[in-house]
Design an enzyme around this catalytic site. Structure first.
Site, PDB file in Angstrom:
ATOM      1  CG  ASP A  12      -1.716   1.206   1.415  1.00  0.00           C
ATOM      2  OD1 ASP A  12      -2.425   1.592   0.471  1.00  0.00           O
ATOM      3  OD2 ASP A  12      -1.636   1.813   2.503  1.00  0.00           O
ATOM      4  CG  ASP A  14      -1.724   7.633   0.524  1.00  0.00           C
ATOM      5  OD1 ASP A  14      -0.829   8.459   0.317  1.00  0.00           O
ATOM      6  OD2 ASP A  14      -2.643   7.392  -0.285  1.00  0.00           O
ATOM      7  CG  ASP A 173      -1.873   1.891   6.447  1.00  0.00           C
ATOM      8  OD1 ASP A 173      -2.243   1.506   5.320  1.00  0.00           O
ATOM      9  OD2 ASP A 173      -2.048   3.052   6.849  1.00  0.00           O
TER      10      ASP A 173
END
Length: 223
Positions: A12, A14, A173
Site C-alpha cells: 500500500d 499512504d 496499514d
C-alpha cells in the site's frame, strides 16, 4: 544467499510506504475551507485516510455537519487539484524504507504498489521522491475501475499478474489492505507506524512490524 520465499512484495502507499498525512491534510483542509467547514488538525488526518479521496472528504464533511451532495464532486476536484500541486512538500518514506527497498532489490524481489489513491497521483508522488523505477507496477484505485478498489481483491490479483506471477505477499496499514489480501489469498503484513483504522494487532495480519528494518526478516519467517 538462500532464495527469498516471496517473488513479489506489494505495498500500500499512504501510511505504509509513505507518510503522506501532512500533504493530504493540507489538501483536505483546502476543500473544507471552500465548503466553509473547520479544518481537521493535521495530526488527526491519518485516521481518515485509506479509502481514497472521496471517502476521505466525505468522512470529514460528515463529521463537520454533513455532505452537500450537489457540491461534493466540485469539492473533491478542488481537493485533488490542490493535492497535485503540493503532492510531496512534506511526504517522505517511513524510516528504514530506502534500506528496505534496497534489501529486496538485492534479493531479486519484484516490488509493486497497490493503492486506493488515483494511479496518476500515486505515480506523481513516487516520481517526486525518485522511487517509481523501483516498482514493476503501480495500480491505483481507478486503474481497474472504482468498483475494484481495496478491500476487493482485484487490484492484488492484477498486481501479481503484472509482476509475472509467483509467490506474493502484501504489506499495508488498514482494514482495506488486510481485506484485499485475504480475499486475494495472500499473506499480509501490517505496519504499526501507519494510518491504521484499527489497533495494528487487531487488523488480522499474519505479522505486524514496527519498523521497516524488520520486514525482510518477518517475511523470511512466513516461509
Amino acid at each position: 544467499m538462500a532464495k527469498f520465499p516471496f517473488d513479489v512484495v506489494g505495498f500500500d502507499l499512504d501510511g505504509t510506504l509513505l507518510d503522506t498525512s501532512h500533504d493530504i491534510g493540507m489538501a483536505l483542509n483546502h476543500a473544507l475551507a471552500i465548503a466553509g467547514r473547520p479544518a481537521v488538525p493535521l495530526d488527526e488526518v491519518s485516521r481518515l485516510i485509506g479509502g481514497g479521496s472521496a471517502q476521505l472528504l466525505r468522512a470529514a464533511l460528515t463529521e463537520s455537519g454533513g455532505v452537500d451532495e450537489a457540491a461534493f464532486d466540485g469539492l473533491q476536484a478542488q481537493l485533488l487539484a490542490f493535492y497535485a500541486e503540493n503532492i510531496a512538500d512534506h511526504t517522505r518514506l517511513f524510516p528504514g524504507g530506502l534500506a528496505m527497498l534496497d534489501a529486496f532489490a538485492a534479493r531479486g524481489v519484484t516490488l509493486a504498489v497497490a493503492t486506493n489513491k488515483l494511479e496518476a497521483l500515486a505515480v506523481q508522488v513516487l516520481d517526486a521522491l525518485g522511487l517509481t523505477e523501483r516498482f514493476a507496477c503501480v495500480i491505483g484505485g481507478d486503474t481497474l475501475g472504482p468498483a475494484t478498489a481495496k478491500p476487493k481483491p482485484d487490484m492484488l490479483h492484477a498486481m501479481v499478474e503484472r509482476c509475472g506471477g509467483g509467490r506474493a505477499v502484501f504489506v499495508g496499514d488498514t482494514t482495506f489492505d488486510m481485506g484485499a489480501a485475504r480475499a486475494a489469498g495472500l499473506p499480509v503484513v501490517a505496519v504499526r507506524f501507519g494510518f491504521c483504522d484499527l489497533p495494528p494487532d487487531e487488523l488480522g495480519a499474519d505479522v505486524v512490524i514496527g519498523h521497516f528494518d524488520e520486514l525482510v526478516g518477518a517475511l523470511e519467517g512466513l516461509d
